[in-house]
Design an enzyme around this catalytic site. Structure first.
Site, PDB file in Angstrom:
ATOM      1  N   CYS A   8      -5.589  -3.282   2.450  1.00 46.35           N
ATOM      2  CA  CYS A   8      -5.392  -3.312   3.902  1.00 46.35           C
ATOM      3  C   CYS A   8      -6.685  -3.470   4.716  1.00 46.35           C
ATOM      4  O   CYS A   8      -7.272  -4.538   4.714  1.00 46.35           O
ATOM      5  CB  CYS A   8      -4.602  -2.063   4.327  1.00 46.35           C
ATOM      6  SG  CYS A   8      -3.673  -2.313   5.873  1.00 46.35           S
TER       7      CYS A   8
ATOM      8  N   LYS B  67      -9.393   2.807  -1.883  1.00 46.51           N
ATOM      9  CA  LYS B  67      -9.708   2.176  -0.586  1.00 46.51           C
ATOM     10  C   LYS B  67     -11.041   2.688  -0.032  1.00 46.51           C
ATOM     11  O   LYS B  67     -11.226   3.914   0.102  1.00 46.51           O
ATOM     12  CB  LYS B  67      -8.561   2.493   0.383  1.00 46.51           C
ATOM     13  CG  LYS B  67      -8.571   1.724   1.686  1.00 46.51           C
ATOM     14  CD  LYS B  67      -7.278   2.055   2.472  1.00 46.51           C
ATOM     15  CE  LYS B  67      -7.120   1.229   3.733  1.00 46.51           C
ATOM     16  NZ  LYS B  67      -5.845   1.525   4.433  1.00 46.51           N
TER      17      LYS B  67
ATOM     18  N   GLU C 171       0.854  -1.191   0.000  1.00 48.71           N
ATOM     19  CA  GLU C 171       0.000   0.000   0.000  1.00 48.71           C
ATOM     20  C   GLU C 171       0.900   1.255   0.000  1.00 48.71           C
ATOM     21  O   GLU C 171       1.943   1.274   0.675  1.00 48.71           O
ATOM     22  CB  GLU C 171      -0.837  -0.042   1.285  1.00 48.71           C
ATOM     23  CG  GLU C 171      -1.811   1.092   1.503  1.00 48.71           C
ATOM     24  CD  GLU C 171      -2.580   0.933   2.821  1.00 48.71           C
ATOM     25  OE1 GLU C 171      -2.243   0.028   3.630  1.00 48.71           O
ATOM     26  OE2 GLU C 171      -3.525   1.722   3.049  1.00 48.71           O
TER      27      GLU C 171
END
Lengths: 269, 269
Positions: free
Chosen positions: A146, A113, A42
């Site tokens: 994540c 995200k 990330e």
């Protein structure tokens, strides 16, 4: 079998040019090990521990910026599919924690995200689009980032859409842990795989940044939820490689008459 | 702290009377170890490997039958909350794989397995009601059964309804496994806990039945997803005990500004 790699590198905070070199070297190394899919951490373009939005903006790039241009060249030169996280400058000034799926034909998908961790929400906007599933030369590749992995409803979406493998750039900060137990970040990743019969590659990062350390738990998980490589606390840089049978992800049978997707009860949830 | 126990016993196929004695002894042993919550395996009243519906029916009992009458007495006599699986004869002749939550006041809830594994679907009807959450003297206790745990959407329901602990009777048949790795049944149970900050106790069984062996992976998992007891392949009978802080389940903070329930995106799924 498909050779996959996770390049757990240590990006430099606020130095996209240096991080492009770092990624070029890592992808080259993985390709020398015959990797066909390379997953990066990330925010590998920028580092993570920004103090504020201005600092993040200084390292952000649009989706057609120098970083993704380079990744496209790397994918073409090495004949690989590349999935990595970058700091995206959106079209109207907003910032995103994004992941790109890039293959020899160029950028195939950008994902933003959707579940922002801790103070990320003070700097970044959250994405509202579903995780993409891209048909590549090696199979159907999905991505998310994540904290997204901690929401099984979110993982279900690309799995039900037919993803063979979920490539997840992560930055897992260290927290409480129990010696001799598998890090819970890894446990959740295994479960994401196991309840979907979908392979998952999570690529964590290395390198202390403004006092924050990382689990370094990059892991390659097969479609049954077993760890093929990584998954332990390893704070240093490392390249994980494993052979994955991606055709296994297309068979959702988990024993006898049981099919892990067909046995869902969407009438009830 | 709350002392919880999982009694991994070996029920006898088709012998409810013997299984009542077995359970009475197990609950008594757990109570001697100060257990306040006792979890028993799936179908502990009857055994599992029925050849057909007639054989299952011969061991089935209504929810007010001798087995649950006994469990009510055991809960009262030992001052415990008891959660266990039984073979339920429904009111119109159908059979269910059920779980009962029983406390000193008697049967508080009956849950019928909603996701039937393999050949269970040839013998049993599936339940259509959500997992109950019962407010007891020790906290809010929910239950579901075995394969149900592999559907995170289902686990979410009692978690969002405020359950402190999920008590899950299971019968985990042995399958493929990888030496030195945590059984994936246990991994999924840890993830069920971790993505909800909800403690989970899964009680597996012992005893070979018609050639089928069981993982024997009974496990007590805290609200962070860590294993407090059990979780390894242990095919013999055992009683697991651990102290659980059930108040921890009411705090969904997983770091900084992050709240594992509030950070869900129900607008997107």
């Amino acid at each position: 079998m498909t050779k996959v790699a996770a390049c757990q590198v240590a990006p430099l905070l606020g130095d996209p040019a240096a991080n492009r070199e770092l990624v070029a070297d890592a992808v080259s190394d993985a390709a020398k090990q015959s990797a066909e899919l390379v997953v990066l951490p990330e925010l590998v373009s920028s580092g993570y521990m920004f103090r504020d939005q201005d600092e993040a903006r200084a390292s952000a790039e649009p989706a057609d910026g120098q970083t993704l241009q380079l990744w496209g060249r790397l994918a073409r030169d090495h004949g690989v599919v590349l999935v990595g996280g970058f700091c995206e400058a959106g079209p109207t000034g907003e910032l995103y924690i994004s992941s790109a799926i890039v293959d020899p034909s160029g950028t195939r998908a950008i994902y933003r995200k959707a579940h922002l961790w801790d103070q990320e929400r003070l700097i970044f906007s959250r994405g509202n689009a579903r995780p993409p599933v891209v048909d590549t030369a090696i199979g159907r590749i999905a991505t998310m980032i994540c904290y997204d992995l901690e929401f099984p409803e979110w993982v279900r979406i690309p799995a039900l859409a037919g993803a063979d493998l979920l490539a997840a750039p992560v930055n897992w900060p260290t927290g409480a842990h129990v010696p001799d137990q598998v890090p819970t970040e890894v446990v959740r990743t295994q479960a994401d795989s196991s309840v979907n019969r979908m392979a998952v590659v999570a690529c964590d990062r290395a390198g202390v940044e403004r006092g924050v350390e990382w689990v370094g738990g990059s892991v390659i998980v097969d479609s049954d939820g077993w760890i093929l490589a990584g998954g332990s606390r390893t704070p240093s840089s490392q390249t994980l490689c494993a052979d994955l049978d991606l055709t296994a992800s297309r068979n959702k049978n988990v024993g006898g008459l049981s099919d892990i997707h067909a046995d869902r009860r969407p009438d009830l949830y």
